[in-house]
Motif scaffolding. Structure first.
Motif, PDB file in Angstrom:
ATOM      1  N   ILE A 107       0.835  -1.203   0.000  1.00  0.00           N
ATOM      2  CA  ILE A 107       0.000   0.000   0.000  1.00  0.00           C
ATOM      3  C   ILE A 107       0.871   1.256   0.000  1.00  0.00           C
ATOM      4  O   ILE A 107       0.597   2.232  -0.720  1.00  0.00           O
ATOM      5  N   LYS A 108       1.942   1.224   0.783  1.00  0.00           N
ATOM      6  CA  LYS A 108       2.842   2.378   0.813  1.00  0.00           C
ATOM      7  C   LYS A 108       3.546   2.553  -0.520  1.00  0.00           C
ATOM      8  O   LYS A 108       3.732   3.679  -1.002  1.00  0.00           O
ATOM      9  N   LYS A 109       3.953   1.444  -1.153  1.00  0.00           N
ATOM     10  CA  LYS A 109       4.636   1.519  -2.441  1.00  0.00           C
ATOM     11  C   LYS A 109       3.721   2.109  -3.520  1.00  0.00           C
ATOM     12  O   LYS A 109       4.143   2.932  -4.337  1.00  0.00           O
ATOM     13  N   GLU A 110       2.462   1.670  -3.532  1.00  0.00           N
ATOM     14  CA  GLU A 110       1.507   2.178  -4.521  1.00  0.00           C
ATOM     15  C   GLU A 110       1.064   3.607  -4.229  1.00  0.00           C
ATOM     16  O   GLU A 110       0.469   4.259  -5.095  1.00  0.00           O
ATOM     17  N   ASN A 111       1.363   4.084  -3.034  1.00  0.00           N
ATOM     18  CA  ASN A 111       1.119   5.488  -2.670  1.00  0.00           C
ATOM     19  C   ASN A 111      -0.355   5.863  -2.844  1.00  0.00           C
ATOM     20  O   ASN A 111      -0.687   6.928  -3.384  1.00  0.00           O
ATOM     21  N   TYR A 112      -1.229   4.986  -2.384  1.00  0.00           N
ATOM     22  CA  TYR A 112      -2.662   5.185  -2.599  1.00  0.00           C
ATOM     23  C   TYR A 112      -3.170   6.492  -1.987  1.00  0.00           C
ATOM     24  O   TYR A 112      -3.881   7.262  -2.636  1.00  0.00           O
ATOM     25  N   VAL A 113      -2.809   6.729  -0.735  1.00  0.00           N
ATOM     26  CA  VAL A 113      -3.362   7.874  -0.010  1.00  0.00           C
ATOM     27  C   VAL A 113      -2.958   9.186  -0.674  1.00  0.00           C
ATOM     28  O   VAL A 113      -3.797  10.068  -0.925  1.00  0.00           O
ATOM     29  N   GLU A 114      -1.678   9.328  -0.991  1.00  0.00           N
ATOM     30  CA  GLU A 114      -1.208  10.575  -1.613  1.00  0.00           C
ATOM     31  C   GLU A 114      -1.800  10.766  -3.010  1.00  0.00           C
ATOM     32  O   GLU A 114      -2.170  11.884  -3.393  1.00  0.00           O
ATOM     33  N   ARG A 115      -1.906   9.670  -3.760  1.00  0.00           N
ATOM     34  CA  ARG A 115      -2.494   9.777  -5.095  1.00  0.00           C
ATOM     35  C   ARG A 115      -3.968  10.151  -5.038  1.00  0.00           C
ATOM     36  O   ARG A 115      -4.461  10.939  -5.848  1.00  0.00           O
ATOM     37  N   ILE A 116      -4.682   9.575  -4.079  1.00  0.00           N
ATOM     38  CA  ILE A 116      -6.094   9.922  -3.913  1.00  0.00           C
ATOM     39  C   ILE A 116      -6.249  11.408  -3.591  1.00  0.00           C
ATOM     40  O   ILE A 116      -7.095  12.101  -4.160  1.00  0.00           O
ATOM     41  N   ASN A 117      -5.410  11.901  -2.679  1.00  0.00           N
ATOM     42  CA  ASN A 117      -5.482  13.327  -2.330  1.00  0.00           C
ATOM     43  C   ASN A 117      -5.125  14.208  -3.527  1.00  0.00           C
ATOM     44  O   ASN A 117      -5.748  15.251  -3.747  1.00  0.00           O
ATOM     45  N   SER A 118      -4.110  13.783  -4.307  1.00  0.00           N
ATOM     46  CA  SER A 118      -3.689  14.566  -5.466  1.00  0.00           C
ATOM     47  C   SER A 118      -4.791  14.628  -6.525  1.00  0.00           C
ATOM     48  O   SER A 118      -5.110  15.702  -7.060  1.00  0.00           O
TER      49      SER A 118
END
Length: 223
Positions: free
Chosen positions: A146-157
């Protein structure tokens, strides 16, 4: 066959096929040619001036049908980007939610196994310890994924990107829906909105080309 006969039979380009030199043997012929092209140039300029005058006569507050069409083109592009990114955003949220739920389930099972304190045999104790270790490793790997795919930051972006597009598109739509005489001057409209439209349309979508193609394909096929 000799080289001389080959040279004689070879087709050649003769300038007389294109230009009649007699047209330029007298100065008045040159003047006539210049006059013809001068008349054509004047006629083209007159048509251009007439078209510009007609378009300006149609304008209200600087707005014309052609200029409104240009703004509509901006809207279409903004709505396209909004729809694709909005769809991909919820796909991304769904994926992030799925993996987060898996972590919750595995963590719950691991915690439950670690609390088991019954009168069990050594074999059963080893089995529980092994299962607990496997679940712990799985939880760590999924969290790392999950950290590698950077889900949270991408969702916010993507969420910020969509909000910017939605706000700008709504403001433009509000101007277009008004009567031409109630709209601001077209020059002021361009000065206010064009930089932001250019920035959003020029910025690359916050997704990979494969993800963009997948989102467009799903929208086209299923929606």
């Amino acid at each position: 066959m000799s080289d001389d006969s080959v040279e004689q039979n070879r087709p050649k380009i003769d300038a007389r096929n294109w230009i009649d030199l007699r047209d330029f043997q007298a100065s008045q012929n040159v003047d006539n040619t210049r006059e013809v092209y001068a008349n054509k140039t004047a006629a083209n300029q007159l048509l251009n001036d007439t078209y510009v005058a007609l378009e300006r006569a149609e304008e209200i507050n600087g707005w014309s049908a052609r200029k409104k069409k240009q703004v509509t083109y901006w809207q279409n592009n903004l709505e396209y980007l909004y729809t694709v990114n909005w769809f991909f955003l919820y796909e991304l949220k769904s994926m992030e939610g799925f993996w987060s739920w898996i972590i919750i389930v595995i963590s719950t099972i691991t915690s439950t196994l670690s609390l088991v304190d019954l009168d069990i045999s050594d074999w059963e104790d080893q089995w529980i310890k092994g299962a607990t270790s496997i679940f712990s490793v799985a939880t760590t790997l999924i969290a790392a994924w999950i950290k590698k795919e950077n889900y949270v930051e991408r969702i916010n972006s993507i969420d910020r990107y969509i909000q910017g597009i939605s706000k700008l598109n709504t403001e433009i739509q509000g101007v277009i829906n008004k009567s031409p005489w109630d709209r601001p001057e077209f020059s002021k409209f361009i000065e206010l909105f064009e930089p932001e439209v250019t920035r959003l349309l020029a910025a690359p979508p916050p997704m990979s080309p494969e993800e963009l193609k997948s989102a467009v394909w799903k929208l086209t096929k299923f929606y």
